[in-house]
Design a protein around this motif. Structure first.
Motif, PDB file in Angstrom:
ATOM      1  N   UNK A 164      -6.987 -12.891  -7.760  1.00  0.00           N
ATOM      2  CA  UNK A 164      -7.651 -11.619  -7.466  1.00  0.00           C
ATOM      3  C   UNK A 164      -6.818 -10.441  -7.977  1.00  0.00           C
ATOM      4  N   UNK A 165      -7.472  -9.411  -8.497  1.00  0.00           N
ATOM      5  CA  UNK A 165      -6.729  -8.222  -8.918  1.00  0.00           C
ATOM      6  C   UNK A 165      -6.006  -7.574  -7.737  1.00  0.00           C
ATOM      7  N   UNK A 166      -5.055  -6.729  -8.070  1.00  0.00           N
ATOM      8  CA  UNK A 166      -4.379  -5.905  -7.071  1.00  0.00           C
ATOM      9  C   UNK A 166      -4.733  -4.439  -7.308  1.00  0.00           C
ATOM     10  N   UNK A 167      -4.625  -3.637  -6.269  1.00  0.00           N
ATOM     11  CA  UNK A 167      -4.872  -2.205  -6.388  1.00  0.00           C
ATOM     12  C   UNK A 167      -3.982  -1.607  -7.466  1.00  0.00           C
ATOM     13  N   UNK A 168      -4.464  -0.551  -8.103  1.00  0.00           N
ATOM     14  CA  UNK A 168      -3.700   0.129  -9.131  1.00  0.00           C
ATOM     15  C   UNK A 168      -2.554   0.942  -8.552  1.00  0.00           C
ATOM     16  N   UNK A 169      -1.753   1.487  -9.451  1.00  0.00           N
ATOM     17  CA  UNK A 169      -0.584   2.270  -9.053  1.00  0.00           C
ATOM     18  C   UNK A 169      -0.826   3.765  -9.282  1.00  0.00           C
ATOM     19  N   UNK A 170      -0.253   4.572  -8.402  1.00  0.00           N
ATOM     20  CA  UNK A 170      -0.237   6.023  -8.558  1.00  0.00           C
ATOM     21  C   UNK A 170       1.218   6.469  -8.581  1.00  0.00           C
ATOM     22  N   UNK A 171       1.443   7.770  -8.739  1.00  0.00           N
ATOM     23  CA  UNK A 171       2.815   8.300  -8.716  1.00  0.00           C
ATOM     24  C   UNK A 171       3.474   8.084  -7.355  1.00  0.00           C
ATOM     25  N   UNK A 172       2.654   7.982  -6.323  1.00  0.00           N
ATOM     26  CA  UNK A 172       3.177   7.792  -4.967  1.00  0.00           C
ATOM     27  C   UNK A 172       3.360   6.321  -4.603  1.00  0.00           C
ATOM     28  N   UNK A 173       2.857   5.415  -5.432  1.00  0.00           N
ATOM     29  CA  UNK A 173       2.939   3.987  -5.137  1.00  0.00           C
ATOM     30  C   UNK A 173       1.594   3.320  -5.320  1.00  0.00           C
ATOM     31  N   UNK A 174       1.350   2.275  -4.538  1.00  0.00           N
ATOM     32  CA  UNK A 174       0.097   1.527  -4.679  1.00  0.00           C
ATOM     33  C   UNK A 174      -1.085   2.361  -4.167  1.00  0.00           C
ATOM     34  N   UNK A 175      -2.142   2.416  -4.955  1.00  0.00           N
ATOM     35  CA  UNK A 175      -3.341   3.139  -4.559  1.00  0.00           C
ATOM     36  C   UNK A 175      -3.986   2.483  -3.341  1.00  0.00           C
ATOM     37  N   UNK A 176      -4.588   3.302  -2.502  1.00  0.00           N
ATOM     38  CA  UNK A 176      -5.308   2.798  -1.340  1.00  0.00           C
ATOM     39  C   UNK A 176      -6.816   2.800  -1.570  1.00  0.00           C
ATOM     40  N   UNK A 177      -7.230   3.102  -2.808  1.00  0.00           N
ATOM     41  CA  UNK A 177      -8.653   3.209  -3.121  1.00  0.00           C
ATOM     42  C   UNK A 177      -9.314   1.860  -3.380  1.00  0.00           C
ATOM     43  N   UNK A 178      -8.520   0.814  -3.548  1.00  0.00           N
ATOM     44  CA  UNK A 178      -9.095  -0.488  -3.826  1.00  0.00           C
ATOM     45  C   UNK A 178      -9.606  -0.595  -5.256  1.00  0.00           C
ATOM     46  N   UNK A 179     -10.496  -1.544  -5.502  1.00  0.00           N
ATOM     47  CA  UNK A 179     -10.949  -1.795  -6.870  1.00  0.00           C
ATOM     48  C   UNK A 179     -12.341  -2.392  -6.915  1.00  0.00           C
ATOM     49  N   UNK A 180     -12.988  -2.183  -8.040  1.00  0.00           N
ATOM     50  CA  UNK A 180     -14.182  -2.927  -8.433  1.00  0.00           C
ATOM     51  C   UNK A 180     -13.914  -3.431  -9.843  1.00  0.00           C
ATOM     52  N   UNK A 181     -14.070  -4.730 -10.063  1.00  0.00           N
ATOM     53  CA  UNK A 181     -13.742  -5.326 -11.355  1.00  0.00           C
ATOM     54  C   UNK A 181     -14.857  -6.267 -11.788  1.00  0.00           C
ATOM     55  N   UNK A 182     -15.379  -6.027 -12.991  1.00  0.00           N
ATOM     56  CA  UNK A 182     -16.321  -6.973 -13.607  1.00  0.00           C
ATOM     57  C   UNK A 182     -15.546  -8.232 -13.992  1.00  0.00           C
ATOM     58  N   UNK A 183     -16.120  -9.401 -13.681  1.00  0.00           N
ATOM     59  CA  UNK A 183     -15.516 -10.680 -14.041  1.00  0.00           C
ATOM     60  C   UNK A 183     -16.520 -11.474 -14.885  1.00  0.00           C
ATOM     61  N   UNK A 184     -16.155 -11.746 -16.139  1.00  0.00           N
ATOM     62  CA  UNK A 184     -17.012 -12.530 -17.031  1.00  0.00           C
ATOM     63  C   UNK A 184     -16.354 -13.894 -17.256  1.00  0.00           C
ATOM     64  N   UNK A 185     -17.128 -14.950 -17.105  1.00  0.00           N
ATOM     65  CA  UNK A 185     -16.613 -16.310 -17.243  1.00  0.00           C
ATOM     66  C   UNK A 185     -17.694 -17.222 -17.832  1.00  0.00           C
ATOM     67  N   UNK A 186     -17.304 -18.400 -18.322  1.00  0.00           N
ATOM     68  CA  UNK A 186     -18.311 -19.388 -18.714  1.00  0.00           C
ATOM     69  C   UNK A 186     -19.264 -19.669 -17.557  1.00  0.00           C
ATOM     70  N   UNK A 187     -20.526 -19.851 -17.868  1.00  0.00           N
ATOM     71  CA  UNK A 187     -21.564 -19.987 -16.838  1.00  0.00           C
ATOM     72  C   UNK A 187     -21.258 -21.102 -15.847  1.00  0.00           C
ATOM     73  N   UNK A 188     -21.525 -20.809 -14.569  1.00  0.00           N
ATOM     74  CA  UNK A 188     -21.381 -21.709 -13.416  1.00  0.00           C
ATOM     75  C   UNK A 188     -19.943 -21.863 -12.938  1.00  0.00           C
TER      76      UNK A 188
END
Length: 215
Positions: free
Chosen positions: A140-164
């Motif tokens: 699973x991805x991790x939250x991105x980084x800001x100048x203050x440290x780890x972002x608290x905004x979370x994430x949405x990530x498209x995941x493309x893979x072979x079918x099924x």
């Protein structure tokens, strides 16, 4: 831990950035139609709305050479490693905001074991189409980084893979050690003993610290 860029030389053994795709409509639909838990991670292997967009055919024909694919998503908040997985076939990750990927080489797994000191972290800017090779351990991805440290905004990530991929695990008779790692269809998983997956029966093979990028 040190966080490198997916545009760095260090990332080349794990994957590459794919140019030439307009993912604006795809990411806008992901933002508009999917939830992002504040204290968990959710994953959907395939989403009909995302797969109905024209770019789905572009990914199938161009990125996968005409093979059938699925377009799903992974959303939420996460800062830990917990597990590593791999598939037969590359995975594309496309985030709506900055994220961090924790990666390791499949070749480093010996007898189902991997020391987490071999894991590297890479930052992925929003909108970047990142191909993760099938020989790359990831999860699973991790939250991105800001100048203050780890972002608290979370994430949405498209995941493309072979079918099924990541659907119901096939019923198999175990023939070798790798068969013990099979956790879902086209998904081999190595868990850290501290993870919920390990408690659910996943193969425990990660040794060392369960990496947390917030520490």
């Amino acid at each position: 831990m040190k966080i490198k860029s997916v545009f760095s030389h260090a990332f080349e053994k794990y994957g590459k950035v794919l140019d030439g795709y307009d993912v604006s409509e795809l990411l806008a639909k992901l933002e508009a139609t999917t939830k992002k838990p504040a204290d968990a991670v959710i994953y959907e292997p395939g989403d009909a709305g995302l797969e109905s967009l024209p770019i789905a055919k572009e990914f199938a024909d161009n990125a996968y050479g005409g093979m059938p694919i699925q377009i799903g998503y992974c959303n939420g908040n996460n800062t830990k490693l917990n597990c590593l997985e791999y598939h037969r076939g590359s995975e594309l990750n496309i985030p709506t905001g900055d994220i961090v990927l924790l990666l390791a080489p499949l070749q480093a797994v010996k007898n189902g074991k991997l020391d987490t000191s071999l894991v590297e972290a890479f930052s992925v800017p929003k909108g970047t189409v990142v191909q993760v090779y099938e020989t790359t351990l990831h999860y699973a991805p991790c939250n991105g980084m800001t100048k203050e440290g780890v972002s608290k905004d979370g994430f949405r990530v498209i995941i493309v893979l072979p079918k099924d991929t990541n659907t119901a695990k096939p019923e198999i008779k175990e023939k070798n050690l790798e068969d013990k790692l099979l956790w879902a269809r086209n998904k081999w998983l190595i868990a850290h003993p501290d993870s919920s997956e390990a408690k659910a029966g996943a193969f425990v093979g990660l040794t060392g610290v369960n990496i947390d990028i917030s520490r």
